[in-house]
Scaffold this motif. Sequence first.
Motif, mmCIF file in Angstrom:
data_model
loop_
_atom_site.group_PDB
_atom_site.id
_atom_site.type_symbol
_atom_site.label_atom_id
_atom_site.label_comp_id
_atom_site.label_asym_id
_atom_site.label_seq_id
_atom_site.Cartn_x
_atom_site.Cartn_y
_atom_site.Cartn_z
ATOM 1 N N MET A 182 0.779 -0.888 -0.032
ATOM 2 C CA MET A 182 0.034 -0.003 0.048
ATOM 3 C C MET A 182 0.943 1.258 0.173
ATOM 4 N N THR A 183 0.560 2.281 -0.892
ATOM 5 C CA THR A 183 1.238 3.392 -0.737
ATOM 6 C C THR A 183 0.039 4.571 -0.651
ATOM 7 N N SER A 184 0.458 5.647 0.082
ATOM 8 C CA SER A 184 -0.408 6.932 0.378
ATOM 9 C C SER A 184 -0.943 7.402 -1.100
ATOM 10 N N GLU A 185 -1.859 7.995 -1.453
ATOM 11 C CA GLU A 185 -2.193 8.361 -2.510
ATOM 12 C C GLU A 185 -1.821 9.829 -2.766
ATOM 13 N N THR A 186 -0.933 10.293 -2.057
ATOM 14 C CA THR A 186 -0.358 11.863 -2.057
ATOM 15 C C THR A 186 1.089 11.888 -1.687
ATOM 16 N N GLU A 187 1.867 12.638 -2.298
ATOM 17 C CA GLU A 187 3.255 12.939 -1.624
ATOM 18 C C GLU A 187 3.189 14.140 -0.947
ATOM 19 N N THR A 188 2.232 14.830 -0.853
ATOM 20 C CA THR A 188 2.238 16.047 -0.081
ATOM 21 C C THR A 188 2.457 16.017 1.390
ATOM 22 N N PRO A 189 3.669 16.675 1.832
ATOM 23 C CA PRO A 189 3.942 16.092 3.330
ATOM 24 C C PRO A 189 2.750 17.175 4.136
ATOM 25 N N LEU A 190 1.999 16.311 5.063
ATOM 26 C CA LEU A 190 0.892 16.854 5.979
ATOM 27 C C LEU A 190 1.747 16.985 7.450
ATOM 28 N N VAL A 191 0.930 17.628 8.281
ATOM 29 C CA VAL A 191 1.275 17.866 9.465
ATOM 30 C C VAL A 191 0.117 17.474 10.534
ATOM 31 N N PRO A 192 0.441 16.877 11.677
ATOM 32 C CA PRO A 192 -0.648 16.495 12.588
ATOM 33 C C PRO A 192 -1.267 17.854 13.158
ATOM 34 N N LEU A 193 -2.407 17.630 13.732
ATOM 35 C CA LEU A 193 -3.124 18.543 14.514
ATOM 36 C C LEU A 193 -2.487 19.293 15.427
ATOM 37 N N ALA A 194 -2.461 20.459 15.631
ATOM 38 C CA ALA A 194 -1.687 21.334 16.701
ATOM 39 C C ALA A 194 -2.773 21.173 18.054
ATOM 40 N N LEU A 195 -2.295 20.562 18.893
ATOM 41 C CA LEU A 195 -3.096 20.615 20.275
ATOM 42 C C LEU A 195 -2.586 21.420 21.176
ATOM 43 N N PRO A 196 -3.158 22.048 22.187
ATOM 44 C CA PRO A 196 -2.859 23.230 23.155
ATOM 45 C C PRO A 196 -1.980 22.930 23.921
ATOM 46 N N GLY A 197 -1.740 21.443 24.329
ATOM 47 C CA GLY A 197 -0.784 21.046 25.558
ATOM 48 C C GLY A 197 -1.266 21.702 26.794
ATOM 49 N N GLY A 198 -0.362 22.347 27.439
ATOM 50 C CA GLY A 198 -0.707 23.076 28.823
ATOM 51 C C GLY A 198 -1.615 24.255 28.587
ATOM 52 N N GLY A 199 -1.776 24.516 27.337
ATOM 53 C CA GLY A 199 -2.737 25.845 27.281
ATOM 54 C C GLY A 199 -4.057 25.992 27.262
ATOM 55 N N ASP A 200 -4.781 26.799 26.623
ATOM 56 C CA ASP A 200 -6.261 27.019 27.052
ATOM 57 C C ASP A 200 -7.083 26.064 26.408
ATOM 58 N N TRP A 201 -7.488 24.881 26.683
ATOM 59 C CA TRP A 201 -8.258 23.769 26.269
ATOM 60 C C TRP A 201 -9.514 24.391 26.010
ATOM 61 N N LEU A 202 -9.954 25.073 26.776
ATOM 62 C CA LEU A 202 -11.487 25.371 26.783
ATOM 63 C C LEU A 202 -11.738 26.108 25.635
ATOM 64 N N THR A 203 -10.873 27.443 25.270
ATOM 65 C CA THR A 203 -10.949 27.953 24.255
ATOM 66 C C THR A 203 -10.725 27.382 22.749
ATOM 67 N N TRP A 204 -9.736 26.493 22.854
ATOM 68 C CA TRP A 204 -9.325 25.440 21.741
ATOM 69 C C TRP A 204 -10.378 24.724 21.090
ATOM 70 N N VAL A 205 -11.009 24.099 22.134
ATOM 71 C CA VAL A 205 -12.036 23.171 21.749
ATOM 72 C C VAL A 205 -13.266 23.828 21.195
ATOM 73 N N GLY A 206 -13.556 25.047 21.849
ATOM 74 C CA GLY A 206 -14.757 25.828 21.009
ATOM 75 C C GLY A 206 -14.216 26.013 19.773
ATOM 76 N N GLU A 207 -12.934 26.997 19.570
ATOM 77 C CA GLU A 207 -12.605 27.355 18.379
ATOM 78 C C GLU A 207 -12.743 26.091 17.395
ATOM 79 N N ARG A 208 -11.960 25.002 17.673
ATOM 80 C CA ARG A 208 -11.918 23.942 16.730
ATOM 81 C C ARG A 208 -13.269 23.361 16.306
ATOM 82 N N CYS A 209 -14.076 23.402 17.035
ATOM 83 C CA CYS A 209 -15.603 22.652 16.524
ATOM 84 C C CYS A 209 -16.300 23.716 16.038
#
Length: 645
Positions: free
Chosen positions: A1-28
């Motif tokens: 199996m090979t990926s259908e794209t060669e474009t490099p993608l990056v994972p979702l940026a999570l807030p870690g020790g930051g403001d999760w409450l705001t991030w969750v709302g903005e993400r959704c």
Amino acid sequence: MTSETETPLVPLALPGGGDWLTWVGERCEGSLDEARREVEAVKTGAADEVLAAWNRAETAIANADAVALWAEVHPDAAVRDRADELSQEVQKYVTELGQDLELYAVFAGLSDRLDPAALDAGATRVLEHTLRDFRRAGVDRDEATRDRLKELSEQGVRLSQDFGRNIRDDVRSIKVAPERLAGLPDDYRAGHEPGDDGLVTITTDYPDLVPFMTFGADGEARHELALAQNNVAWPANDEVLQGIFAIRRETAELLGYDSWPDYDTEVKMIGSGQAVADFIDRISTAANERAASELGVLLERKRVDVPGTDVVATYDSRYYSELVRREQYDVDGQVVRTYFPFEQVRQGLLDVTGRLFGLEWTPVDRAEAGTWHDEVASYDVGLDGVRIGRIHLDLHPREGKFKHAAQFDMVKGIAGVQLPEGVLVCNFNRGLMEHDEVVTLFHEFGHLVHHVLGGQGRWTRFSGVATEWDFVEAPSQMLEEWAWDADVLATFARNAAGETIPAELVAAMRRADHFGKGVYAAQQMAYAARSYYFHAGPHDDLTAYGDELQRRYSVFPPLEGGHMHCAFGHLDGYSSGYYTYMWSLVIAKDLFSAFDDDDLFAPDVAHAYRDKVLAQGGRADAADLVADFLGRPYSFDAWTAWLEE
């Protein structure tokens, strides 16, 4: 199996020790806004752009819908509550789309507006499934019916959240004198010191519950803990479930189905509600003789401790099964567990699946991953040197966290757009693991592998574990086989002295595992019957009816004073389809028959399975995926042979 794209993608940026409450709302909310823009593009754009715009809309909706994860795992109650609120918004929007007449008209007329040659197999499948979804949402019903369906959907989402929250938040416990811990492993007793009152607290969380029910010699203490477990979320969830069942029945009726199971199974392999009932009876009949024989063995062993008894209770099952395996098969679970320290098992799992599927697992430190808790372990997933996804393992219990074991989507993988990310949520001990917990970990990890490998295609709706719901367990159940192989276990199962688990012990474990298959199948059908018959018609007293089904299908009597349905989480997510586990096991045994017992890592078979089944996601019907891999339709033969071993 090979990926259908060669474009490099990056994972979702999570807030870690930051403001999760705001991030969750903005993400959704940001994802919902994006979905609305793309839906407008569907309505106003050229015909040849409709499906591409719809795919972008579905991607955005999936990103918004992933907010449900944070309601289950985030350590901050405020974030969990906000995620629940946002999930309601997402489901409300999805319901509105399903009944949007203007949107439906676009799809209904698309075939007439397009040259048939413009629709490849994937696009054709997307269109067919989308039109089916509209019909199942009631788009063709009158306005009053559509309004009622919307109302029912919103009520159902709220009740489902209440149901899960009641289970998640209701950790019960018993208190016992230290001497009542007889039979339990030394490390368990050392981790359960008496409190100021001189008593030891045992909770219904899995790391407490499972060893206690397996090794605890005090039958009355096991009874007390079983009652506590079977009364989690009682009485709150009794009323909640009645509401959920009523909503589902009315929904099916408004949409023209004879029952909720008929509605539910229309999009599953099994095809109809009656087929579920027939399947339950078929498995029950096949298992009856063996289950009765095994019950007799358990009863005989219990009579050694309790002369004259005529009953093996549910809370006796694990304990006396363990004694039978120890005394008759020379397998001591307390010895077995010494070979399975958690950290070794986790690394062994990664090594095994990496070798099997040709995957590379690269650890990601928490600062980079930005995860929600210190105990979450993150890994980038590579194939042929290319990152194809990221996984997060959240494997230990904590307050407010999901209480069972499941894989959750964080991001659905879309070729050239976003990397698949999944989260495995379990509740394992941080020390030694029981072997059945090792098996569970392999099983659940199978969903994660499926999510990542199946997340390399173009269409959102077919990304990841997107097959019919009664097939989703089959790949995971098949992966359990690698947790039973002596050569596989020898790669990571070592005790504190560094000694590898002996091959003869694994052989004995396998022989011992054959004991109890009939009892297991019978009990699974008791659970499946609850799931099916609770939905098939109204029942005023769920406890009484559940007890009746337990007597009909299981070899163990119902637990007097227990209300297990209130904590039976699958009644929500699986609704009438808990039969799925056994249905999938039938297929899993057939899939495994293609592998060579003497070389479970043979790349020709393993990679064919990876590419023809897992990597396809939902791009074809499950029966066709299986037939493509096996070279024939699936059958019951391998399962029947397994049951008769």
